[in-house]
Scaffold this motif. Sequence first.
Motif, PDB file in Angstrom:
ATOM      1  N   ALA A 276       9.551  70.741 124.925  1.00  0.00           N
ATOM      2  CA  ALA A 276      10.549  69.873 125.555  1.00  0.00           C
ATOM      3  C   ALA A 276      10.252  68.401 125.289  1.00  0.00           C
ATOM      4  CB  ALA A 276      10.599  70.135 127.060  1.00  0.00           C
ATOM      5  N   ALA A 277       8.980  68.020 125.340  1.00  0.00           N
ATOM      6  CA  ALA A 277       8.611  66.630 125.066  1.00  0.00           C
ATOM      7  C   ALA A 277       8.866  66.275 123.603  1.00  0.00           C
ATOM      8  CB  ALA A 277       7.149  66.396 125.423  1.00  0.00           C
ATOM      9  N   LEU A 290       3.734  62.014 118.732  1.00  0.00           N
ATOM     10  CA  LEU A 290       2.607  62.908 119.010  1.00  0.00           C
ATOM     11  C   LEU A 290       2.032  62.670 120.393  1.00  0.00           C
ATOM     12  CD1 LEU A 290       0.522  65.045 118.251  1.00  0.00           C
ATOM     13  CD2 LEU A 290      -0.795  63.255 117.081  1.00  0.00           C
ATOM     14  N   SER A 291       1.917  61.421 120.815  1.00  0.00           N
ATOM     15  CA  SER A 291       1.358  61.156 122.142  1.00  0.00           C
ATOM     16  C   SER A 291       2.230  61.774 123.227  1.00  0.00           C
ATOM     17  CB  SER A 291       1.203  59.644 122.372  1.00  0.00           C
ATOM     18  OG  SER A 291       2.455  58.991 122.391  1.00  0.00           O
ATOM     19  N   MET A 292       3.539  61.769 123.010  1.00  0.00           N
ATOM     20  CA  MET A 292       4.449  62.397 123.968  1.00  0.00           C
ATOM     21  C   MET A 292       4.310  63.919 123.944  1.00  0.00           C
ATOM     22  SD  MET A 292       6.104  60.126 125.690  1.00  0.00           S
ATOM     23  CE  MET A 292       6.739  58.435 125.641  1.00  0.00           C
ATOM     24  N   VAL A 328       8.371  62.217 129.426  1.00  0.00           N
ATOM     25  CA  VAL A 328       8.798  61.228 128.433  1.00  0.00           C
ATOM     26  C   VAL A 328       9.492  60.058 129.104  1.00  0.00           C
ATOM     27  CG1 VAL A 328      10.283  60.814 126.425  1.00  0.00           C
ATOM     28  CG2 VAL A 328       8.976  62.942 126.590  1.00  0.00           C
ATOM     29  N   PHE A 329      10.429  60.366 130.001  1.00  0.00           N
ATOM     30  CA  PHE A 329      11.150  59.295 130.690  1.00  0.00           C
ATOM     31  C   PHE A 329      10.254  58.561 131.674  1.00  0.00           C
ATOM     32  CE2 PHE A 329      14.656  62.029 129.261  1.00  0.00           C
ATOM     33  CZ  PHE A 329      15.450  61.077 128.628  1.00  0.00           C
ATOM     34  N   VAL A 348       1.771  62.031 133.851  1.00  0.00           N
ATOM     35  CA  VAL A 348       1.382  63.430 133.704  1.00  0.00           C
ATOM     36  C   VAL A 348       0.936  64.018 135.037  1.00  0.00           C
ATOM     37  CG1 VAL A 348      -0.331  64.981 132.683  1.00  0.00           C
ATOM     38  CG2 VAL A 348       0.779  63.250 131.271  1.00  0.00           C
ATOM     39  N   HIS A 349       0.018  63.353 135.712  1.00  0.00           N
ATOM     40  CA  HIS A 349      -0.641  63.966 136.864  1.00  0.00           C
ATOM     41  C   HIS A 349       0.079  63.707 138.182  1.00  0.00           C
ATOM     42  CE1 HIS A 349      -4.084  65.210 134.459  1.00  0.00           C
ATOM     43  NE2 HIS A 349      -3.985  64.043 133.846  1.00  0.00           N
TER      44      HIS A 349
END
Length: 453
Positions: A276-277, A290-292, A328-329, A348-349
């Motif tokens: 999805a990312a 890639l970082s996403m 991502v957003f 993320v967390h």
Amino acid sequence: MALGTVLMLCPAALAQGAADLQVALDTLWVLVAGFLVFFMNAGFCMLETGFCRSKNAINLLAKNLIVFGLSTLAFWVVGFAFMFGDGNPLFGFSGFLLQGADNSPATGDAYRGTFSALSWAGVPLNAKFFFQLAFAGTAATIVSGAVAERIKFLAFFIFSLLLVGLSYPITGHWVWGGGMLAGLGFYDFAGSTVVHSVGGWAALVGAILLGPRRGRFQARSVAMPGHNLSISTLGCFILWLGWFGFNPGSTMAADPFAISHIVVTTNFAAALGGLAATVTSWIYLGKPDLSMIINGVLAGLVAVTAPCAYVNLGSAALIGLVAGVVVVFSVTLMDGLKIDDPVGAVSVHLVCGVWGTVALGLFSVTPGTYPWYGEGSGPLAGLLMGGGIQQLLVQLLGIAAVGAFTVIFSLVCWLILRVTVGIRVSEADEHKGLDLGEHAMEAYPEFQVGRQG
């Protein structure tokens, strides 16, 4: 001894032997799972270091290495007791330094130990402690990435002790120690809120009080690319592997059906989060970043951590998919708000930890009762089969309570540190890099890249 007596004793002996074997298998599983969670420190280490600039590599490596040592000390002295010791709905208050009566592996009514909140786990106390310690260390590690490239090593050192020794175990007691949120019916199987959101809230407060890295936000956001996405990708794989201890290990018993189910739900969420990312960044940013992608995988893992034992595979996939889009957003939103988080830890967390805790209220049919194998039910079964709305409200209340406490605690700690030892390095040290400024070393001296801006 008469033959009849021997025959009468055999069933009891066989039953005791079977019980002893089960304890041995449970203990082996809990320790192996704990080893996997411990190894996640290497994953965080690689991920954060690669996402940051080369002149700060040693600083990131040092923080991620020392944090488990700090966590071990703090959790042993006071943390485990505050979290699982007998006390009151707000915190435990017995068993400091792991002292006190414990009848492990006695369980249920036979359990009369200091750490009665863990009476359901039929493994020795030391196995319980080590597994929970690995979780505590994870919460502190989350903070490291969000405050990277500008925090004083001493400030991070002290804050980690306070977080693992006080804040994390107190809110953990509310949920896993039989405290007030557990009494209300709040559920979090493996820690979307207890571990990840706590680390995320503390990281958010720290990042805001520190302010952005110099030059990060000018007329527009200025990218400060990480120096080695190869090791960041390796870190992602290590974390993905470690999560197969993090989530299924929380059974704290060698239950083959529960472990298998949780492994698969965990993997589904990670896979869909990464996919999805990838698609979201491709559409939204123009390229598959890639970082996403890395953070999408981790977002799916964080989100499924709370409901992994209580949802079917379709729900797990949907939870991961939403997390991969949201992260991502969220990362771009943080940039818009000028909150500098070099590794995306808050997105993320914290953000996906909140989503995963909410998702438990949406998708779980029988929260608190695992394993649930209702694979034939649709992904919205939890909300549609009754009790979903009430469970969702309880989940929201738990998120708010843990968040409010952690924010207040972190704010007080960071402010005290700012007026005492200071929390931010000097402008000169930040410019030349924390490797030289804080450690008088360079990660790559032969290339002299440690001196680059």
